[in-house]
Design a protein around this motif. Sequence first.
Motif, PDB file in Angstrom:
ATOM      1  N   ARG A 308       0.832  -1.197   0.000  1.00 20.64           N
ATOM      2  CA  ARG A 308       0.000   0.000   0.000  1.00 20.64           C
ATOM      3  C   ARG A 308       0.872   1.254   0.000  1.00 20.64           C
ATOM      4  N   HIS A 309       1.958   1.208   0.743  1.00 19.67           N
ATOM      5  CA  HIS A 309       2.892   2.336   0.776  1.00 19.67           C
ATOM      6  C   HIS A 309       3.546   2.541  -0.599  1.00 19.67           C
ATOM      7  N   LEU A 310       3.961   1.431  -1.235  1.00 22.76           N
ATOM      8  CA  LEU A 310       4.551   1.529  -2.573  1.00 22.76           C
ATOM      9  C   LEU A 310       3.547   2.096  -3.583  1.00 22.76           C
ATOM     10  N   MET A 311       2.281   1.678  -3.458  1.00 21.53           N
ATOM     11  CA  MET A 311       1.247   2.176  -4.375  1.00 21.53           C
ATOM     12  C   MET A 311       1.035   3.678  -4.189  1.00 21.53           C
ATOM     13  N   ASP A 312       1.073   4.155  -2.952  1.00 20.97           N
ATOM     14  CA  ASP A 312       0.940   5.604  -2.702  1.00 20.97           C
ATOM     15  C   ASP A 312       2.093   6.365  -3.359  1.00 20.97           C
ATOM     16  N   GLU A 313       3.312   5.818  -3.248  1.00 17.86           N
ATOM     17  CA  GLU A 313       4.459   6.461  -3.881  1.00 17.86           C
ATOM     18  C   GLU A 313       4.326   6.445  -5.401  1.00 17.86           C
ATOM     19  N   TRP A 314       3.815   5.341  -5.956  1.00 20.97           N
ATOM     20  CA  TRP A 314       3.625   5.243  -7.408  1.00 20.97           C
ATOM     21  C   TRP A 314       2.650   6.327  -7.897  1.00 20.97           C
ATOM     22  N   LYS A 315       1.535   6.464  -7.180  1.00 21.54           N
ATOM     23  CA  LYS A 315       0.528   7.453  -7.570  1.00 21.54           C
ATOM     24  C   LYS A 315       1.075   8.876  -7.462  1.00 21.54           C
ATOM     25  N   ALA A 316       1.966   9.111  -6.476  1.00 21.70           N
ATOM     26  CA  ALA A 316       2.502  10.458  -6.277  1.00 21.70           C
ATOM     27  C   ALA A 316       3.594  10.798  -7.278  1.00 21.70           C
ATOM     28  N   SER A 317       4.191   9.802  -7.925  1.00 20.09           N
ATOM     29  CA  SER A 317       5.288  10.053  -8.862  1.00 20.09           C
ATOM     30  C   SER A 317       4.746  10.550 -10.201  1.00 20.09           C
ATOM     31  N   ARG A 318       5.625  11.214 -10.987  1.00 24.89           N
ATOM     32  CA  ARG A 318       5.243  11.735 -12.292  1.00 24.89           C
ATOM     33  C   ARG A 318       5.148  10.609 -13.319  1.00 24.89           C
ATOM     34  N   ARG A 319       4.434  10.894 -14.406  1.00 21.50           N
ATOM     35  CA  ARG A 319       4.374   9.934 -15.502  1.00 21.50           C
ATOM     36  C   ARG A 319       5.695   9.934 -16.262  1.00 21.50           C
ATOM     37  N   ALA A 320       6.032   8.783 -16.820  1.00 24.44           N
ATOM     38  CA  ALA A 320       7.307   8.634 -17.521  1.00 24.44           C
ATOM     39  C   ALA A 320       7.125   8.567 -19.031  1.00 24.44           C
ATOM     40  N   GLY A 321       6.092   9.165 -19.538  1.00 23.74           N
ATOM     41  CA  GLY A 321       5.787   9.024 -20.967  1.00 23.74           C
ATOM     42  C   GLY A 321       4.838   7.860 -21.142  1.00 23.74           C
ATOM     43  N   ARG A 322       3.892   8.009 -22.038  1.00 21.32           N
ATOM     44  CA  ARG A 322       2.812   7.029 -22.130  1.00 21.32           C
ATOM     45  C   ARG A 322       3.323   5.610 -22.402  1.00 21.32           C
ATOM     46  N   LYS A 323       4.223   5.459 -23.363  1.00 22.17           N
ATOM     47  CA  LYS A 323       4.712   4.130 -23.725  1.00 22.17           C
ATOM     48  C   LYS A 323       5.488   3.502 -22.570  1.00 22.17           C
ATOM     49  N   ASP A 324       6.439   4.269 -22.006  1.00 25.86           N
ATOM     50  CA  ASP A 324       7.243   3.752 -20.894  1.00 25.86           C
ATOM     51  C   ASP A 324       6.379   3.519 -19.666  1.00 25.86           C
ATOM     52  N   ASP A 325       5.448   4.429 -19.388  1.00 22.58           N
ATOM     53  CA  ASP A 325       4.643   4.316 -18.177  1.00 22.58           C
ATOM     54  C   ASP A 325       3.774   3.067 -18.196  1.00 22.58           C
ATOM     55  N   ASP A 326       3.201   2.749 -19.342  1.00 19.57           N
ATOM     56  CA  ASP A 326       2.376   1.543 -19.441  1.00 19.57           C
ATOM     57  C   ASP A 326       3.209   0.296 -19.188  1.00 19.57           C
ATOM     58  N   ALA A 327       4.431   0.257 -19.751  1.00 19.03           N
ATOM     59  CA  ALA A 327       5.297  -0.909 -19.558  1.00 19.03           C
ATOM     60  C   ALA A 327       5.735  -1.026 -18.100  1.00 19.03           C
ATOM     61  N   LEU A 328       6.078   0.109 -17.469  1.00 22.69           N
ATOM     62  CA  LEU A 328       6.489   0.095 -16.063  1.00 22.69           C
ATOM     63  C   LEU A 328       5.350  -0.352 -15.160  1.00 22.69           C
TER      64      LEU A 328
END
Length: 490
Positions: A308-328
């Motif tokens: 849950r903590h990792l998910m909160d950090e993920w949501k707070a982080s910026r997008r890395a570009g649509r293609k890269d973000d989907d793969a990540l």
Amino acid sequence: MTESQQSDETTPNASAESAERTEEAPQPAPSNGQPKPSTPSGPTPAAMAKRLVAPTAGTPSSHPVGTPPSHTTSLEEARRFARVEDDGHVFLLVQGEEHPVGQYPDASRDEALAYFARKYDDAASQIALLEQRVAAKAPSTDMRKTVSHLRETVAERHMVGDVTSLEQRLEQLDTDIGGLEKSEQQQHEAARSAELATRENIVAEAEALASKDPASVQWKTTSTRMNELFDAWKLAQKSGTRLGRSAEDSLWKRFRSARTTFDRHRRAYFSQLDSDNAQAKATKEKLITDAEALSTSTDWGRTAAEYRHLMDEWKASRRAGRKDDDALWTRFRAAQDKFFTARKAANEVIDEEFAKNLVVKDQLLKEAQSIDSTKNPVAARKALQSIRDRWEEAGKVPRGDMGRVEAGLRSVEDAVKAAEDEKWERTNPETQARTNSALSQLESAIASLEADLEKARVTGDAGQVRKAQEALDARQQWLDMLQKSARNFE
């Protein structure tokens, strides 16, 4: 040499007029009956008329409007404006004055007259054609030049006809062409104003696009629009009304500056975006590494909290570009799924063990729900405590049923407590004493108000009677309420 000068010379090779006669006038046969050697015969009068009316460079005929008008002067009409001598000299009559026109030798007087009448017809036809162009509002570009040329031609008096009428028509044409030029100027100014407004709108929109905050711009849509504005500018420059060098240069500088600013903002934005995307990608790669490290843990509670903590950090982080973000995200989600799938399988095993406990607690819940706490709250509390003891001994139930059975038992506990509180309120000595004191005070106040009402009735004061009655009614309502409350303590 003018034609009037040529009229003084009669030999065929002495002047340009004689040469013209040799080329154009019909030649009579020699007196000895022998054919005249190597002298070309001139065209017929009809052919000569066609040649004189045919368009030539620099004349109105080079810009025809509809069918070219024609004018033919009869010999009878020509005689009204000319005198012809036997030697072919022709004189134009204008307001009683004679003007030498030229000579047409070796021909009859009518042939000489017809030759110069055709020159008049040619000028009249050209004037008529120009009148037609003016009436049709044709472009006036060369009309002034044509009028000047025709005026010079008529002024030379090398023709036979009503030249005064031609001069008057040329004067009228001069006026009409002035009106046409003014109209064209007005139309040009209107077109220029419209074109200027169009260019201003293009520039203003480009400047508005360039002034937007780069962070709020939809770059794909806005870039397309800026390209459309550039295409509109090029089209207007190619086919639109000319605005003048100064105006066009000023507008172009503004438009070019707006495009330059827009392109600079776009490059800066995407450069920063690339940098942000690279940083966001590195951050999410770290979160994926942590998630994958936790995916094999069997410490279900602690690890679920970590996810849950990792998910909160993920949501707070910026997008890395649509293609890269989907793969990540796919990799991050896969690590979570691995852990939660394993936890679900373990919980299913535990839930199967807890199923028997659920049967016991469902039976205890039914027993608790049958307790009537309104009649005897003390007995209800004892019965509920017995059920609670057996509830704890029954053990855990499957996770999916835990909330349901716990909520059911809490509902029974709340009902028992509410019954106990209600009984306490009814039997509280302090509350009863306060109620009795209030009853005594109200009864005393009512007695006093009844006396006041009786006095008011004796005196016949209607206002005092009404006030005393209203006060008495209010106190009586309070008394009824307190008496009802006091009965609840019995």
